[in-house]
Design a protein around this motif. Sequence first.
Motif, PDB file in Angstrom:
ATOM      1  N   GLU A 110      11.320  -3.345  -3.632  1.00 24.46           N
ATOM      2  CA  GLU A 110      10.302  -3.317  -4.419  1.00 24.46           C
ATOM      3  C   GLU A 110       9.088  -3.391  -3.334  1.00 24.46           C
ATOM      4  O   GLU A 110       9.280  -4.178  -2.670  1.00 24.46           O
ATOM      5  CB  GLU A 110      10.022  -4.158  -5.339  1.00 24.46           C
ATOM      6  N   GLY A 111       7.855  -2.708  -3.724  1.00 19.64           N
ATOM      7  CA  GLY A 111       6.832  -2.926  -2.569  1.00 19.64           C
ATOM      8  C   GLY A 111       6.984  -2.520  -1.406  1.00 19.64           C
ATOM      9  O   GLY A 111       7.773  -1.522  -0.937  1.00 19.64           O
ATOM     10  N   ALA A 112       7.055  -3.520  -0.414  1.00 14.30           N
ATOM     11  CA  ALA A 112       7.271  -3.255   1.051  1.00 14.30           C
ATOM     12  C   ALA A 112       8.506  -3.761   1.364  1.00 14.30           C
ATOM     13  O   ALA A 112       8.729  -3.857   2.619  1.00 14.30           O
ATOM     14  CB  ALA A 112       5.977  -3.937   1.836  1.00 14.30           C
ATOM     15  N   ALA A 113       9.380  -4.186   0.458  1.00 15.68           N
ATOM     16  CA  ALA A 113      10.607  -5.118   0.769  1.00 15.68           C
ATOM     17  C   ALA A 113      11.802  -4.096   1.161  1.00 15.68           C
ATOM     18  O   ALA A 113      11.805  -2.841   0.716  1.00 15.68           O
ATOM     19  CB  ALA A 113      11.258  -5.760  -0.348  1.00 15.68           C
ATOM     20  N   VAL A 114      12.359  -4.602   1.996  1.00 11.65           N
ATOM     21  CA  VAL A 114      13.533  -3.617   2.664  1.00 11.65           C
ATOM     22  C   VAL A 114      14.926  -4.495   2.700  1.00 11.65           C
ATOM     23  O   VAL A 114      15.072  -5.527   3.525  1.00 11.65           O
ATOM     24  CB  VAL A 114      13.428  -2.770   3.954  1.00 11.65           C
ATOM     25  N   THR A 115      15.923  -4.454   1.811  1.00 12.61           N
ATOM     26  CA  THR A 115      17.212  -5.079   2.121  1.00 12.61           C
ATOM     27  C   THR A 115      17.734  -4.467   3.137  1.00 12.61           C
ATOM     28  O   THR A 115      18.361  -3.569   3.241  1.00 12.61           O
ATOM     29  CB  THR A 115      17.931  -5.044   0.810  1.00 12.61           C
ATOM     30  N   VAL A 116      18.422  -5.475   4.051  1.00 13.62           N
ATOM     31  CA  VAL A 116      19.087  -5.071   5.299  1.00 13.62           C
ATOM     32  C   VAL A 116      20.479  -5.865   5.294  1.00 13.62           C
ATOM     33  O   VAL A 116      20.470  -6.975   5.135  1.00 13.62           O
ATOM     34  CB  VAL A 116      18.187  -5.488   6.420  1.00 13.62           C
ATOM     35  N   ASP A 117      21.260  -5.054   5.658  1.00 17.07           N
ATOM     36  CA  ASP A 117      22.809  -5.653   5.683  1.00 17.07           C
ATOM     37  C   ASP A 117      23.366  -4.887   7.161  1.00 17.07           C
ATOM     38  O   ASP A 117      23.166  -3.862   7.256  1.00 17.07           O
ATOM     39  CB  ASP A 117      23.823  -5.009   4.545  1.00 17.07           C
ATOM     40  N   GLY A 118      24.172  -5.942   7.603  1.00 17.21           N
ATOM     41  CA  GLY A 118      24.993  -5.438   8.953  1.00 17.21           C
ATOM     42  C   GLY A 118      25.697  -6.451   9.491  1.00 17.21           C
ATOM     43  O   GLY A 118      26.115  -7.518   8.776  1.00 17.21           O
ATOM     44  N   GLU A 119      25.800  -6.369  10.891  1.00 19.94           N
ATOM     45  CA  GLU A 119      26.373  -7.441  11.546  1.00 19.94           C
ATOM     46  C   GLU A 119      25.669  -7.814  12.772  1.00 19.94           C
ATOM     47  O   GLU A 119      24.984  -7.173  13.329  1.00 19.94           O
ATOM     48  CB  GLU A 119      27.884  -7.121  12.061  1.00 19.94           C
ATOM     49  N   LEU A 120      25.782  -9.173  12.942  1.00 22.31           N
ATOM     50  CA  LEU A 120      25.228  -9.924  14.425  1.00 22.31           C
ATOM     51  C   LEU A 120      26.296 -10.216  15.175  1.00 22.31           C
ATOM     52  O   LEU A 120      27.251 -10.973  14.924  1.00 22.31           O
ATOM     53  CB  LEU A 120      24.366 -10.864  14.014  1.00 22.31           C
ATOM     54  N   THR A 121      26.238  -9.648  16.395  1.00 19.62           N
ATOM     55  CA  THR A 121      27.148 -10.238  17.428  1.00 19.62           C
ATOM     56  C   THR A 121      26.527 -10.887  18.735  1.00 19.62           C
ATOM     57  O   THR A 121      25.578 -10.352  19.113  1.00 19.62           O
ATOM     58  CB  THR A 121      27.868  -8.724  18.103  1.00 19.62           C
ATOM     59  N   VAL A 122      27.215 -12.282  18.583  1.00 14.53           N
ATOM     60  CA  VAL A 122      26.568 -13.047  19.581  1.00 14.53           C
ATOM     61  C   VAL A 122      27.762 -13.870  20.329  1.00 14.53           C
ATOM     62  O   VAL A 122      28.750 -14.242  19.623  1.00 14.53           O
ATOM     63  CB  VAL A 122      25.768 -14.257  19.081  1.00 14.53           C
ATOM     64  N   LEU A 123      27.945 -13.725  21.648  1.00 10.21           N
ATOM     65  CA  LEU A 123      29.026 -14.550  22.311  1.00 10.21           C
ATOM     66  C   LEU A 123      30.302 -13.579  21.987  1.00 10.21           C
ATOM     67  O   LEU A 123      31.518 -14.448  21.968  1.00 10.21           O
ATOM     68  CB  LEU A 123      29.122 -16.167  22.077  1.00 10.21           C
ATOM     69  N   GLY A 124      30.338 -12.538  21.921  1.00  7.99           N
ATOM     70  CA  GLY A 124      31.455 -11.778  21.471  1.00  7.99           C
ATOM     71  C   GLY A 124      31.997 -12.000  20.282  1.00  7.99           C
ATOM     72  O   GLY A 124      33.199 -11.493  19.626  1.00  7.99           O
ATOM     73  N   ARG A 125      31.142 -12.823  19.387  1.00  3.17           N
ATOM     74  CA  ARG A 125      31.587 -12.988  18.013  1.00  3.17           C
ATOM     75  C   ARG A 125      30.797 -12.150  17.022  1.00  3.17           C
ATOM     76  O   ARG A 125      29.398 -12.432  17.189  1.00  3.17           O
ATOM     77  CB  ARG A 125      31.683 -14.553  17.554  1.00  3.17           C
ATOM     78  N   THR A 126      31.530 -11.473  16.105  1.00  8.47           N
ATOM     79  CA  THR A 126      30.775 -10.765  14.949  1.00  8.47           C
ATOM     80  C   THR A 126      30.833 -11.423  13.746  1.00  8.47           C
ATOM     81  O   THR A 126      31.753 -12.013  13.144  1.00  8.47           O
ATOM     82  CB  THR A 126      31.147  -9.414  15.025  1.00  8.47           C
ATOM     83  N   ARG A 127      29.344 -11.508  13.224  1.00  9.88           N
ATOM     84  CA  ARG A 127      29.363 -12.302  11.613  1.00  9.88           C
ATOM     85  C   ARG A 127      28.596 -11.323  10.943  1.00  9.88           C
ATOM     86  O   ARG A 127      27.684 -10.644  11.246  1.00  9.88           O
ATOM     87  CB  ARG A 127      28.704 -13.520  11.721  1.00  9.88           C
ATOM     88  N   PRO A 128      28.853 -11.432   9.377  1.00 12.40           N
ATOM     89  CA  PRO A 128      28.084 -10.358   8.716  1.00 12.40           C
ATOM     90  C   PRO A 128      26.355 -11.018   8.526  1.00 12.40           C
ATOM     91  O   PRO A 128      26.106 -12.266   8.928  1.00 12.40           O
ATOM     92  CB  PRO A 128      28.587 -10.669   7.236  1.00 12.40           C
ATOM     93  N   LEU A 129      25.482 -10.119   8.438  1.00 15.50           N
ATOM     94  CA  LEU A 129      24.187 -10.660   8.549  1.00 15.50           C
ATOM     95  C   LEU A 129      23.470  -9.640   7.411  1.00 15.50           C
ATOM     96  O   LEU A 129      23.537  -8.311   7.373  1.00 15.50           O
ATOM     97  CB  LEU A 129      23.627 -10.122   9.761  1.00 15.50           C
ATOM     98  N   SER A 130      22.668 -10.582   6.374  1.00 20.27           N
ATOM     99  CA  SER A 130      21.876  -9.654   5.216  1.00 20.27           C
ATOM    100  C   SER A 130      20.681 -10.612   5.140  1.00 20.27           C
ATOM    101  O   SER A 130      20.393 -11.631   5.341  1.00 20.27           O
ATOM    102  CB  SER A 130      22.580 -10.007   4.012  1.00 20.27           C
TER     103      SER A 130
END
Length: 181
Positions: A110-130
């Motif tokens: 709605e409006g200017a909102a954007v729902t973002v889903d993906g993954e974040l990788t830091v120090l070789g470790r990947t975790r879900p990100l929303s």
Amino acid sequence: MADAADTARTPVSPSAIAAGRWVLDPAGSTVRVRHKTFWGLATVSGEFTAVSGEGEVAADGSARGTLTIDAASLDTRNTQRDAHLRGADFLDTDQHPEIVVAISGAVPGEGAAVTVDGELTVLGRTRPLSFTARLTEATADAATLTADVDIDRTGFGMTWNRLGMMRGAAAMTVTTRFTRR
């Protein structure tokens, strides 16, 4: 004619973004981080000064892409602290030079909102990100998104915490400006 203040308050619709390939404009993008330290009495702030990325917007307005952050580019305006943050206790930039955000789906809301889903990788470790981003600019050739995201550094193996000085998540403010390729 609307002045700049009126334009800044007017929501921008994600549907205004044309389908196609987009590339990150490093000069118009920032990745800032803040973390409470000294038992919550002080806040350390910094900025990653080297970012790159690209994305693709589909005909239905959804998007996917990648944001790559040069971990060694963290600048808190304190040389000694920056060296410690780049070292093995935190970012270990010699072994893990990049922080990667891989966006598998960015969907207009709605409006200017954007729902973002993906993954974040830091120090070789990947975790879900929303998270939810805000589209703050949309023209035929440029789009800017801003998001506030809290990251639990311990989930990536950053557990250094001398005398319990550091509590809670790191707060990140990410502004990404993409231009049409």
